[in-house]
Write an enzyme that holds these catalytic residues in place. Structure first.
Site, short mmCIF file in Angstrom:
data_model
loop_
_atom_site.label_atom_id
_atom_site.label_comp_id
_atom_site.label_asym_id
_atom_site.label_seq_id
_atom_site.Cartn_x
_atom_site.Cartn_y
_atom_site.Cartn_z
N GLU A 118 -24.90 -2.58 11.09
CA GLU A 118 -26.29 -1.85 10.73
C GLU A 118 -26.72 -2.51 9.47
O GLU A 118 -27.87 -2.44 8.90
CB GLU A 118 -26.15 -0.55 10.51
CG GLU A 118 -24.99 0.19 9.91
CD GLU A 118 -23.69 0.39 10.34
OE1 GLU A 118 -22.95 1.15 9.92
OE2 GLU A 118 -23.34 -0.61 11.19
N ARG A 177 -10.12 1.69 7.96
CA ARG A 177 -9.93 3.17 8.22
C ARG A 177 -9.45 3.41 9.76
O ARG A 177 -8.82 4.33 10.06
CB ARG A 177 -11.17 3.89 8.09
CG ARG A 177 -11.32 4.06 6.52
CD ARG A 177 -12.57 4.69 6.12
NE ARG A 177 -13.86 3.86 6.64
CZ ARG A 177 -14.32 2.70 6.28
NH1 ARG A 177 -14.09 2.12 5.08
NH2 ARG A 177 -15.53 2.09 7.15
#
Length: 175
Positions: free
Chosen positions: A95, A58
């Site tokens: 994460e 993105r």
């Protein structure tokens, strides 16, 4: 324009407990997408920059549009094995796992001033890996821009601690 309202949240993606902030809903709206690029361009308009580096995938969309708006070249930072030319690699922790990024060896000349762009910053691991790659090539990266910041994960602070001034257009609490 409140770009937050154009970003949807998908629960438990890519794994349980993650609230994925999906910008595809922002990208498909011409006014929201253009407002996003315009806001980033306005923020960085007065900097002496040579190139924009965007992180897969993105960050390519946001970064390439922003580079065009600012009249700069664009450099993609990709997942391993996706670049056709000679490249260097940097691993990092996400994460929700581990990954790596590659950049072409000839993408950045020593001393060039680079703006790093991605759609979202969470822990900062991905952005810091890209910063490391840029710096290995001799690039000067002092600014990084994002559409979304997840402040609970501390990524902006990690960038600041590494000499990069971050900026995000909006924030979402949580993971």
């Amino acid at each position: 324009m409140d770009i937050r309202s154009y970003i949807r949240t998908i629960a438990d993606y890519p794994k349980a407990g993650i609230q994925f902030r999906d910008i595809t809903t922002l990208l498909k709206d011409a006014a929201a997408f253009n407002a996003t690029i315009d806001a980033l361009a306005l923020h960085y308009a007065d900097l002496a920059l040579d190139k924009v580096v965007g992180i897969e995938a993105r960050g390519f969309v946001i970064g390439a549009a922003l580079a065009s708006k600012l009249g700069l070249g664009f450099v993609p930072v990709r997942k391993p094995g996706k670049l056709p030319g000679a490249a260097i690699s940097q691993s990092y922790a996400l994460e929700y796992g581990e990954d790596a990024l590659d950049i072409h060896l000839d993408a950045i000349a020593a001393g060039e001033h680079i703006l790093l762009i991605d759609d979202l910053i969470a822990t900062g691991g991905t952005a810091l890996a890209a910063v490391a790659l840029i710096r290995q090539l001799g690039g000067v990266v002092e600014h990084a821009g994002f559409v979304i910041d997840l402040p609970d994960l501390g990524g902006l602070q990690h960038l600041q601690a590494n000499g990069v001034q971050p900026f995000a257009l909006c924030q979402f609490e949580g993971h």
